[in-house]
Design a protein around this motif. Structure first.
Motif, PDB file in Angstrom:
ATOM      1  N   GLY A 171      47.067  17.651  65.595  1.00 41.83           N
ATOM      2  CA  GLY A 171      47.282  16.237  65.844  1.00 41.83           C
ATOM      3  C   GLY A 171      47.443  15.987  67.326  1.00 41.83           C
ATOM      4  O   GLY A 171      47.853  16.848  68.083  1.00 41.83           O
ATOM      5  N   GLY A 172      47.121  14.802  67.762  1.00 42.08           N
ATOM      6  CA  GLY A 172      47.292  14.480  69.170  1.00 42.08           C
ATOM      7  C   GLY A 172      46.569  13.198  69.500  1.00 42.08           C
ATOM      8  O   GLY A 172      45.576  12.843  68.877  1.00 42.08           O
ATOM      9  N   GLY A 173      47.089  12.487  70.463  1.00 45.92           N
ATOM     10  CA  GLY A 173      46.436  11.258  70.883  1.00 45.92           C
ATOM     11  C   GLY A 173      46.615  10.160  69.850  1.00 45.92           C
ATOM     12  O   GLY A 173      47.558  10.141  69.091  1.00 45.92           O
ATOM     13  N   GLY A 221      51.887  31.368  61.141  1.00 44.82           N
ATOM     14  CA  GLY A 221      51.487  30.736  62.391  1.00 44.82           C
ATOM     15  C   GLY A 221      50.985  29.312  62.214  1.00 44.82           C
ATOM     16  O   GLY A 221      50.101  28.862  62.939  1.00 44.82           O
ATOM     17  N   LEU A 222      51.559  28.602  61.250  1.00 41.03           N
ATOM     18  CA  LEU A 222      51.140  27.227  60.978  1.00 41.03           C
ATOM     19  C   LEU A 222      51.995  26.255  61.790  1.00 41.03           C
ATOM     20  O   LEU A 222      53.214  26.397  61.874  1.00 41.03           O
ATOM     21  CB  LEU A 222      51.317  26.935  59.479  1.00 41.03           C
ATOM     22  N   GLN A 223      51.358  25.253  62.393  1.00 39.41           N
ATOM     23  CA  GLN A 223      52.085  24.255  63.173  1.00 39.41           C
ATOM     24  C   GLN A 223      52.762  23.274  62.220  1.00 39.41           C
ATOM     25  O   GLN A 223      52.082  22.558  61.474  1.00 39.41           O
ATOM     26  CB  GLN A 223      51.094  23.518  64.089  1.00 39.41           C
ATOM     27  N   LEU A 224      54.093  23.232  62.263  1.00 40.94           N
ATOM     28  CA  LEU A 224      54.861  22.420  61.314  1.00 40.94           C
ATOM     29  C   LEU A 224      55.904  21.590  62.045  1.00 40.94           C
ATOM     30  O   LEU A 224      56.568  22.084  62.960  1.00 40.94           O
ATOM     31  CB  LEU A 224      55.566  23.334  60.294  1.00 40.94           C
ATOM     32  N   ALA A 225      56.038  20.323  61.658  1.00 46.32           N
ATOM     33  CA  ALA A 225      57.144  19.474  62.108  1.00 46.32           C
ATOM     34  C   ALA A 225      57.751  18.838  60.868  1.00 46.32           C
ATOM     35  O   ALA A 225      57.036  18.512  59.917  1.00 46.32           O
ATOM     36  CB  ALA A 225      56.659  18.407  63.076  1.00 46.32           C
ATOM     37  N   VAL A 226      59.076  18.666  60.865  1.00 43.96           N
ATOM     38  CA  VAL A 226      59.770  18.181  59.672  1.00 43.96           C
ATOM     39  C   VAL A 226      60.582  16.935  59.998  1.00 43.96           C
ATOM     40  O   VAL A 226      61.230  16.848  61.044  1.00 43.96           O
ATOM     41  CB  VAL A 226      60.692  19.278  59.089  1.00 43.96           C
ATOM     42  N   LEU A 227      60.539  15.962  59.077  1.00 46.03           N
ATOM     43  CA  LEU A 227      61.327  14.739  59.189  1.00 46.03           C
ATOM     44  C   LEU A 227      62.431  14.767  58.138  1.00 46.03           C
ATOM     45  O   LEU A 227      62.163  15.062  56.971  1.00 46.03           O
ATOM     46  CB  LEU A 227      60.448  13.499  58.977  1.00 46.03           C
ATOM     47  N   ALA A 243      54.292   9.577  64.543  1.00 47.11           N
ATOM     48  CA  ALA A 243      54.676  10.064  65.881  1.00 47.11           C
ATOM     49  C   ALA A 243      54.745  11.592  65.901  1.00 47.11           C
ATOM     50  O   ALA A 243      54.304  12.234  66.871  1.00 47.11           O
ATOM     51  CB  ALA A 243      56.019   9.470  66.294  1.00 47.11           C
ATOM     52  N   LEU A 244      55.267  12.194  64.829  1.00 47.82           N
ATOM     53  CA  LEU A 244      55.345  13.661  64.767  1.00 47.82           C
ATOM     54  C   LEU A 244      53.959  14.290  64.703  1.00 47.82           C
ATOM     55  O   LEU A 244      53.728  15.376  65.232  1.00 47.82           O
ATOM     56  CB  LEU A 244      56.168  14.114  63.558  1.00 47.82           C
ATOM     57  N   TYR A 245      53.035  13.600  64.042  1.00 44.54           N
ATOM     58  CA  TYR A 245      51.674  14.138  63.942  1.00 44.54           C
ATOM     59  C   TYR A 245      50.916  13.992  65.263  1.00 44.54           C
ATOM     60  O   TYR A 245      50.243  14.920  65.717  1.00 44.54           O
ATOM     61  CB  TYR A 245      50.903  13.436  62.822  1.00 44.54           C
ATOM     62  N   GLU A 246      51.032  12.839  65.876  1.00 43.98           N
ATOM     63  CA  GLU A 246      50.225  12.557  67.066  1.00 43.98           C
ATOM     64  C   GLU A 246      50.774  13.200  68.336  1.00 43.98           C
ATOM     65  O   GLU A 246      50.063  13.296  69.335  1.00 43.98           O
ATOM     66  CB  GLU A 246      50.086  11.042  67.242  1.00 43.98           C
ATOM     67  N   ASN A 247      52.035  13.636  68.302  1.00 43.94           N
ATOM     68  CA  ASN A 247      52.617  14.337  69.451  1.00 43.94           C
ATOM     69  C   ASN A 247      52.761  15.811  69.114  1.00 43.94           C
ATOM     70  O   ASN A 247      53.744  16.228  68.510  1.00 43.94           O
ATOM     71  CB  ASN A 247      53.989  13.741  69.794  1.00 43.94           C
ATOM     72  N   SER A 248      51.769  16.590  69.503  1.00 42.93           N
ATOM     73  CA  SER A 248      51.771  18.003  69.124  1.00 42.93           C
ATOM     74  C   SER A 248      52.910  18.779  69.783  1.00 42.93           C
ATOM     75  O   SER A 248      53.215  19.901  69.387  1.00 42.93           O
ATOM     76  CB  SER A 248      50.425  18.651  69.464  1.00 42.93           C
ATOM     77  N   LEU A 299      60.059  10.037  71.295  1.00 39.98           N
ATOM     78  CA  LEU A 299      58.639   9.982  70.929  1.00 39.98           C
ATOM     79  C   LEU A 299      58.141   8.538  70.800  1.00 39.98           C
ATOM     80  O   LEU A 299      56.985   8.312  70.455  1.00 39.98           O
ATOM     81  CB  LEU A 299      58.410  10.722  69.607  1.00 39.98           C
ATOM     82  N   GLY A 300      59.018   7.581  71.066  1.00 41.65           N
ATOM     83  CA  GLY A 300      58.607   6.172  71.036  1.00 41.65           C
ATOM     84  C   GLY A 300      58.941   5.426  69.767  1.00 41.65           C
ATOM     85  O   GLY A 300      58.559   4.260  69.609  1.00 41.65           O
ATOM     86  N   VAL A 301      59.648   6.076  68.830  1.00 40.84           N
ATOM     87  CA  VAL A 301      60.022   5.398  67.584  1.00 40.84           C
ATOM     88  C   VAL A 301      61.117   4.362  67.869  1.00 40.84           C
ATOM     89  O   VAL A 301      62.085   4.653  68.581  1.00 40.84           O
ATOM     90  CB  VAL A 301      60.521   6.411  66.524  1.00 40.84           C
ATOM     91  N   ARG A 302      60.941   3.173  67.319  1.00 39.51           N
ATOM     92  CA  ARG A 302      61.944   2.115  67.461  1.00 39.51           C
ATOM     93  C   ARG A 302      62.459   1.752  66.073  1.00 39.51           C
ATOM     94  O   ARG A 302      61.692   1.281  65.236  1.00 39.51           O
ATOM     95  CB  ARG A 302      61.335   0.883  68.151  1.00 39.51           C
ATOM     96  N   PHE A 303      63.731   1.959  65.861  1.00 47.44           N
ATOM     97  CA  PHE A 303      64.299   1.750  64.529  1.00 47.44           C
ATOM     98  C   PHE A 303      64.666   0.284  64.279  1.00 47.44           C
ATOM     99  O   PHE A 303      65.209  -0.383  65.151  1.00 47.44           O
ATOM    100  CB  PHE A 303      65.528   2.642  64.335  1.00 47.44           C
ATOM    101  N   ILE A 304      64.334  -0.178  63.093  1.00 48.50           N
ATOM    102  CA  ILE A 304      64.691  -1.533  62.674  1.00 48.50           C
ATOM    103  C   ILE A 304      66.204  -1.597  62.483  1.00 48.50           C
ATOM    104  O   ILE A 304      66.786  -0.707  61.851  1.00 48.50           O
ATOM    105  CB  ILE A 304      63.942  -1.891  61.371  1.00 48.50           C
ATOM    106  N   PRO A 305      66.885  -2.629  63.024  1.00 45.50           N
ATOM    107  CA  PRO A 305      68.347  -2.709  62.912  1.00 45.50           C
ATOM    108  C   PRO A 305      68.827  -2.949  61.485  1.00 45.50           C
ATOM    109  O   PRO A 305      68.103  -3.482  60.641  1.00 45.50           O
ATOM    110  CB  PRO A 305      68.726  -3.870  63.832  1.00 45.50           C
TER     111      PRO A 305
END
Length: 327
Positions: A5-7, A186-192, A243-248, A303-309
């Motif tokens: 992922g990226g861009g 060796g898998l690229q993983l990010a977790v939410l 955001a986690l996918y697009e920011n490697s 990463l640029g995430v803006r949380f709804i209040p």
């Protein structure tokens, strides 16, 4: 190997559990960003799972649905084939007591996760983003009393079993299995790790966290003292996943919460916002272990995430309930 992922948007991605509360919003956001999406559902013949997805903007040209069984690894591969990235959301959500939690919750969560990761590896997928839960972080009796819960905290499995919090057990074991697999292969993983997810739903019926919230608004008392950390809007969850996918460069776990608070704060705010409803205020605060914090999801905010209040999360959820005639 496919690129990671990226861009910005574009390319083919797979979303498991695409018909669910979070999955539907994620598919909608991915389509809006120009992606082509393979989304899995449990039953292609069930319009309750498919119709709301097929109605999304861009779905006609760039969305394809696949039937997947978490316990059948062979059913995963067709949806993953050709994808640059995989979002793994599919996991059973059963919050009430079950007769066989191992069979109904733990097995499909863990085996399903490993089946998806294996398919991703076999198909040369560059990046996997997985939805875990804050219930994989707490309760943690060894966590320092004065420290805000963060990504370093893991739930105590033995304590979860003792408390019979089997959904939490399933999420914790599935996430641990995912990290072990990613490291070995060796898998690229990010977790939410989202907290209680609220907000409007695109699905025809409400399930899971929304059902719990509806019952609270109707006067029921839910004991979430062992794991409650706050709430987050589903649209913020979908934004976080993209955001986690697009920011490697995004690595590891990511707590996803608007602000860290206690159940007593949560129910009192609800009672104040809706005095006409029978919301039960909590008289005794049993969550001394929760250190309150504003903007605790620092990794996502960077990463640029803006949380709804909070107030808007609640009013939008209630508007959705009213539109469905639920309240």
């Amino acid at each position: 190997m496919a690129s990671d992922g990226g861009g910005g948007g574009g390319g083919l991605v797979c979303v498991t559990g695409g018909s669910g509360f979070i999955g539907s919003w994620l598919v909608r956001l991915l389509l809006a960003r120009g992606y082509t999406v393979h989304a899995t559902v449990r039953n292609l013949q069930d319009e309750g799972e498919t119709k709301h997805l097929q109605a999304l903007d861009g779905a006609g040209a760039r969305l394809r649905l696949f039937q997947m069984d978490l316990l059948d690894p062979a059913s995963v591969r067709p949806a993953v084939e050709g994808a640059r990235g995989v979002f793994h959301l599919a996991s059973p959500v059963i919050l009430h007591p079950t007769q066989d939690p191992q069979k109904e919750l733990v097995e499909p969560a863990v085996k399903g996760t490993l089946g998806v990761l294996q398919a991703a590896r076999d198909c040369g997928v560059g990046r996997v983003v997985m939805v875990s839960s804050q219930t994989a972080m707490v309760p943690n009796p060894n966590w320092p009393a004065d420290k805000v819960i963060d990504e370093d905290s893991w739930a105590d499995i033995d304590l979860l079993k003792e408390l019979q919090l089997w959904y939490s057990v399933s999420k914790t074991l599935a996430e641990k299995a995912a990290w072990d697999f990613a490291e070995e292969q060796g898998l690229q993983l990010a977790v939410l790790n989202p907290v209680l997810v609220l907000g409007p739903t695109l699905t025809p019926s409400i399930t899971g966290s929304l059902q719990v919230f509806l019952q609270i608004m109707k006067g029921q008392r839910f004991d979430m003292d062992e794991y409650f950390l706050g709430c987050v809007d589903v649209r913020g969850v979908a934004q976080s996943l993209v955001a986690l996918y697009e920011n490697s460069s995004a690595q590891g776990r990511h707590l996803c919460v608007e602000s860290t608070e206690r159940m007593v704060d949560f129910t009192n705010k609800l009672a104040d916002l809706y005095p006409e409803l029978p919301v039960q205020r909590i008289q005794e605060d049993k969550q001394e272990w929760v250190v309150r914090a504003k903007d605790p999801s620092k990794k996502l905010i960077e990463l640029g995430v803006r949380f709804i209040p909070f107030d808007r999360i609640i009013t939008d959820t209630m508007d959705c309930f009213r539109s469905k005639g639920l309240i």
